[in-house]
Design a protein around this motif. Structure first.
Motif, short mmCIF file in Angstrom:
data_model
loop_
_atom_site.label_atom_id
_atom_site.label_comp_id
_atom_site.label_asym_id
_atom_site.label_seq_id
_atom_site.Cartn_x
_atom_site.Cartn_y
_atom_site.Cartn_z
N GLU A 95 0.85 -1.19 0.00
CA GLU A 95 0.00 0.00 0.00
C GLU A 95 0.89 1.24 0.00
OE1 GLU A 95 -2.82 -0.03 3.15
OE2 GLU A 95 -3.69 -1.98 2.57
N ILE A 96 0.79 2.02 -1.06
CA ILE A 96 1.60 3.23 -1.18
C ILE A 96 0.93 4.36 -0.40
CG2 ILE A 96 2.72 4.83 -2.77
CD1 ILE A 96 3.63 1.93 -3.03
N GLN A 97 1.62 4.82 0.62
CA GLN A 97 1.08 5.88 1.47
C GLN A 97 1.55 7.25 0.94
OE1 GLN A 97 -1.06 5.14 3.83
NE2 GLN A 97 -0.76 2.92 3.48
N PRO A 98 0.82 8.31 1.29
CA PRO A 98 1.27 9.66 0.89
C PRO A 98 2.70 9.96 1.33
CG PRO A 98 -0.97 9.74 1.72
CD PRO A 98 -0.49 8.35 1.96
N SER A 99 3.09 9.44 2.51
CA SER A 99 4.45 9.68 2.99
C SER A 99 5.47 8.98 2.09
CB SER A 99 4.61 9.18 4.42
OG SER A 99 4.29 7.79 4.51
N ASP A 100 5.07 7.83 1.49
CA ASP A 100 5.96 7.13 0.56
C ASP A 100 6.16 7.94 -0.71
OD1 ASP A 100 6.19 4.86 2.25
OD2 ASP A 100 4.28 4.09 1.50
N ARG A 101 5.06 8.51 -1.19
CA ARG A 101 5.14 9.32 -2.41
C ARG A 101 6.01 10.56 -2.18
NH1 ARG A 101 1.68 7.33 -6.08
NH2 ARG A 101 -0.10 6.09 -5.34
N GLU A 102 5.87 11.12 -0.98
CA GLU A 102 6.67 12.31 -0.67
C GLU A 102 8.15 11.96 -0.57
OE1 GLU A 102 7.01 15.77 2.80
OE2 GLU A 102 5.35 14.33 2.82
N LYS A 103 8.45 10.78 -0.01
CA LYS A 103 9.83 10.38 0.20
C LYS A 103 10.50 9.89 -1.08
CE LYS A 103 12.70 7.39 3.12
NZ LYS A 103 12.71 6.40 4.23
N TYR A 104 9.75 9.12 -1.88
CA TYR A 104 10.37 8.47 -3.02
C TYR A 104 9.94 9.03 -4.38
CZ TYR A 104 11.59 4.95 0.46
OH TYR A 104 12.08 4.32 1.56
N GLY A 105 8.91 9.86 -4.39
CA GLY A 105 8.44 10.39 -5.67
C GLY A 105 9.46 11.34 -6.28
N CYS A 106 9.70 11.20 -7.58
CA CYS A 106 10.65 12.08 -8.27
C CYS A 106 10.44 11.92 -9.78
CB CYS A 106 12.08 11.74 -7.89
SG CYS A 106 12.53 10.03 -8.17
N PRO A 107 10.85 12.92 -10.56
CA PRO A 107 10.67 12.83 -12.02
C PRO A 107 11.43 11.65 -12.63
CG PRO A 107 11.20 15.07 -11.34
CD PRO A 107 11.42 14.21 -10.15
N ILE A 108 12.67 11.43 -12.18
CA ILE A 108 13.51 10.36 -12.74
C ILE A 108 14.21 9.65 -11.58
CG2 ILE A 108 15.43 9.81 -14.27
CD1 ILE A 108 14.88 12.54 -15.67
N ALA A 109 14.10 8.33 -11.56
CA ALA A 109 14.72 7.55 -10.49
C ALA A 109 15.64 6.49 -11.08
CB ALA A 109 13.66 6.89 -9.62
N PHE A 110 16.78 6.31 -10.45
CA PHE A 110 17.67 5.20 -10.79
C PHE A 110 17.76 4.29 -9.58
CE2 PHE A 110 21.86 3.20 -10.44
CZ PHE A 110 21.89 2.49 -11.63
N VAL A 111 17.41 3.01 -9.78
CA VAL A 111 17.46 2.02 -8.71
C VAL A 111 18.48 0.96 -9.10
CG1 VAL A 111 16.16 0.35 -7.33
CG2 VAL A 111 15.02 2.42 -8.19
N GLY A 112 19.54 0.84 -8.33
CA GLY A 112 20.58 -0.12 -8.68
C GLY A 112 21.92 0.31 -8.11
N THR A 113 22.97 -0.24 -8.67
CA THR A 113 24.32 0.12 -8.22
C THR A 113 25.03 0.94 -9.28
OG1 THR A 113 26.47 -0.74 -7.51
CG2 THR A 113 25.24 -2.07 -9.09
N MET A 114 25.85 1.85 -8.82
CA MET A 114 26.64 2.68 -9.73
C MET A 114 28.02 2.07 -10.01
SD MET A 114 24.83 5.26 -10.64
CE MET A 114 26.11 6.28 -11.34
N TYR A 115 28.32 0.95 -9.37
CA TYR A 115 29.63 0.30 -9.50
C TYR A 115 30.77 1.23 -9.11
CZ TYR A 115 27.27 -3.47 -12.03
OH TYR A 115 26.45 -4.52 -12.37
N ASN A 116 30.51 2.09 -8.13
CA ASN A 116 31.59 2.98 -7.69
C ASN A 116 32.70 2.22 -6.97
OD1 ASN A 116 30.51 5.31 -8.75
ND2 ASN A 116 29.27 5.74 -6.93
N HIS A 117 32.37 1.04 -6.47
CA HIS A 117 33.38 0.17 -5.89
C HIS A 117 33.55 -1.02 -6.83
CE1 HIS A 117 33.40 2.39 -2.10
NE2 HIS A 117 32.09 2.44 -2.22
N ASN A 118 34.46 -0.89 -7.76
CA ASN A 118 34.67 -1.93 -8.76
C ASN A 118 36.11 -2.42 -8.72
OD1 ASN A 118 36.31 -0.37 -10.98
ND2 ASN A 118 34.58 0.99 -10.47
N GLU A 119 36.31 -3.61 -9.27
CA GLU A 119 37.62 -4.25 -9.19
C GLU A 119 38.70 -3.47 -9.92
OE1 GLU A 119 34.82 -5.63 -9.81
OE2 GLU A 119 34.55 -7.45 -8.62
#
Length: 262
Positions: free
Chosen positions: A139-163
């Protein structure tokens, strides 16, 4: 069916046992994490004991564990592994050919590469699923939308710690410049040449000479593929993701949802 489910260090996935139970199967779980790379001597004994005491249809895991494959081969119990990562280094192990192991791989290219390498192995291509029963209950609550809502989202790793960044200190300044040129050449080339094809014998010898012991190839995989995927590809992935996100930032605010250490 009576199924024994095990967790691995690969990913502690709760959805698979939940889904199996919802389908009417009886599922027992060994809570300790089996390593997909290191030895699991004590856990192997625990698994053997469990299989002797209870009649299971199969052992199942999310991610392939060579040690579990060995135990199941010894006990003549079906082992079913569903893998999601690519390149999945645990798959490049002789136990993938064990007759009681059946391995499902979501990445078609990796499945084909492994099937060509081990034509008699029980390996299959199977895209990943989703536990819709759990997702539908969110259940998406208004507080969730406020916290996570954004025009563009990237979910994942940036590989900033790579071999590559970890071992670059092993290289001479001129060698570092050479690899920078290589990354520059392959930057943004997602559907054409592969950095794998670029590797020559000279580059593989160079890596073997320069890399510390922990970074060297100890799997049943040729050096060219190993170094291209585990070292160069992740660095290239970091470069490309930064490029794409910078470009997207021209269109709107970009929010990153990445692991804390990233």
């Amino acid at each position: 069916m009576n199924i024994l489910y095990i967790y691995t260090d690969y990913f502690k996935n709760y959805d698979l046992p939940i889904a199996l139970k919802s389908m009417g199967h009886k599922v027992d779980i060994i809570e300790d994490n089996f390593s997909t790379i290191m030895d699991n001597e004590s856990l192997n004994l625990q698994l053997e004991d469990k299989l002797r005491k209870t009649d299971y249809f199969c052992v199942m895991s999310y991610g392939f564990c060579p040690d579990v494959s060995s135990v199941c081969e010894k006990m003549k119990i079906l082992y079913v592994a569903w893998t999601y990562d690519s390149l999945c280094m645990a798959l490049y192990h002789g136990n993938i050919t064990n007759s009681y192991s059946h391995i499902f791989i979501f990445d078609y290219s990796e499945w084909k590469r492994l099937k060509d390498k081990y034509p008699n192995a029980n390996i299959y291509h199977l895209p990943l699923g989703v536990n819709s029963l759990r997702i539908d209950q969110l259940e998406i609550q208004p507080s969730d939308r406020e916290k996570y809502g954004c025009p563009i989202a990237f979910v994942g790793t940036m590989y900033n710690h790579n071999e590559f960044d970890e071992i670059i200190s092993c290289f001479q300044p001129s060698d570092r410049g050479y690899f920078e040129d290589v990354f520059g050449y392959f930057r943004g080339k997602w559907n054409s040449e592969s950095i794998y094809d670029w590797f020559s014998t000279d580059e593989m010898v160079y890596f073997n000479q320069k890399l510390p012991e922990y970074a060297k190839n100890d799997r049943d995989i040729d050096d060219r593929l190993y170094y291209a995927f585990t070292i160069l590809n992740r660095k290239l992935g970091q470069i490309d993701r930064i490029d794409v996100l910078n470009k997207l930032s021209d269109l709107g605010e970009v929010h990153l949802f990445t692991p804390e250490e990233d």
